[in-house]
Each structure stands twice: as C-alpha cells, then as structure tokens.
Design a protein around this motif. Sequence first.
Motif, short mmCIF file in Angstrom:
data_model
loop_
_atom_site.label_atom_id
_atom_site.label_comp_id
_atom_site.label_asym_id
_atom_site.label_seq_id
_atom_site.Cartn_x
_atom_site.Cartn_y
_atom_site.Cartn_z
N SER A 35 0.85 -1.19 0.00
CA SER A 35 0.00 0.00 0.00
C SER A 35 0.88 1.23 0.00
CB SER A 35 -0.95 0.00 1.19
OG SER A 35 -0.30 -0.31 2.37
N SER A 37 0.94 5.48 0.74
CA SER A 37 0.32 6.66 1.34
C SER A 37 1.28 7.83 1.18
CB SER A 37 0.05 6.44 2.83
OG SER A 37 -0.88 5.41 3.00
N SER A 38 0.74 8.97 0.81
CA SER A 38 1.56 10.14 0.61
C SER A 38 0.74 11.38 0.94
CB SER A 38 2.02 10.20 -0.86
OG SER A 38 2.78 11.36 -1.08
N ALA A 39 1.39 12.37 1.50
CA ALA A 39 0.73 13.64 1.80
C ALA A 39 1.56 14.75 1.20
CB ALA A 39 0.59 13.82 3.31
N VAL A 49 -3.92 14.26 0.32
CA VAL A 49 -3.49 12.93 0.76
C VAL A 49 -3.78 11.95 -0.36
CG1 VAL A 49 -3.80 11.09 2.46
CG2 VAL A 49 -3.92 13.49 3.18
N SER A 51 -3.55 7.82 -1.25
CA SER A 51 -3.31 6.48 -0.72
C SER A 51 -3.93 5.47 -1.67
CB SER A 51 -3.91 6.33 0.69
OG SER A 51 -5.31 6.44 0.64
N ASP A 53 -3.62 0.93 -3.03
CA ASP A 53 -2.96 -0.37 -3.01
C ASP A 53 -2.16 -0.55 -4.29
OD1 ASP A 53 -4.08 -1.12 -0.56
OD2 ASP A 53 -5.92 -1.81 -1.53
#
Length: 102
Positions: A35, A37-39, A49, A51, A53
């Motif tokens: 997975s 996730s990045s901000a 944000v 995110s 898979d």
Amino acid sequence: MIAMIYACPKCRSGQVQKLSLIYTSGTVTNSTRGSLSSAMVDASGNASVLSGDISATTHSQSQLASAIAPPDTTRTQRLITKSFSQSGYFICMIAIGAFFIG
C-alpha cells in the motif's frame, strides 16, 4: 523399490534431468502487494493525501526453460480458430459466386 538410474545415451553421463524439472526450476513468477500513502502541501497551503494499493507480478525465465517450454495451447487454439474462420469465409464467398455465375 528399485532405483532408476538414468544416463545420457550419447556420453553416458549420469547428470540428466527431466525436462519438466528443468522448466520448473528455470521459471519464476513473483507477486508483490503493498500500500502507498503520501501527503503533500501545495504553494497555497492546501493539503492533499494520496493512498492506494499497489500490486505487481513479474515473470522471468531462463533461456533453457524458454526453449523447452510446452506449447501455448491458448495461442495455438486461437490460430486454429482464426484459420478455420478465414477459410470458411473464403469457401462461403466461392459458393456465393458460383451461385450467381451458375
């Protein structure tokens, strides 16, 4: 149980393997899942944000495994089907032409 001893008929070497074993040991498929996730903040100060898979599959094969690979039956079936459908079309066109000419 009797042990089977195989040897090359040409050089008499005992270092022989079944083709299926060579193919299997020279073929590798890996699947990876994860997975993300990045901000981030843009110049105006707005935050975003992201995110999701991730999945990836890789397939690799040695040259020897590729050379002894069993035939691709789906490709062979498609070629046969295509060949028959094209020849059927050709025969149909001949029959229609004979009908109109005759």
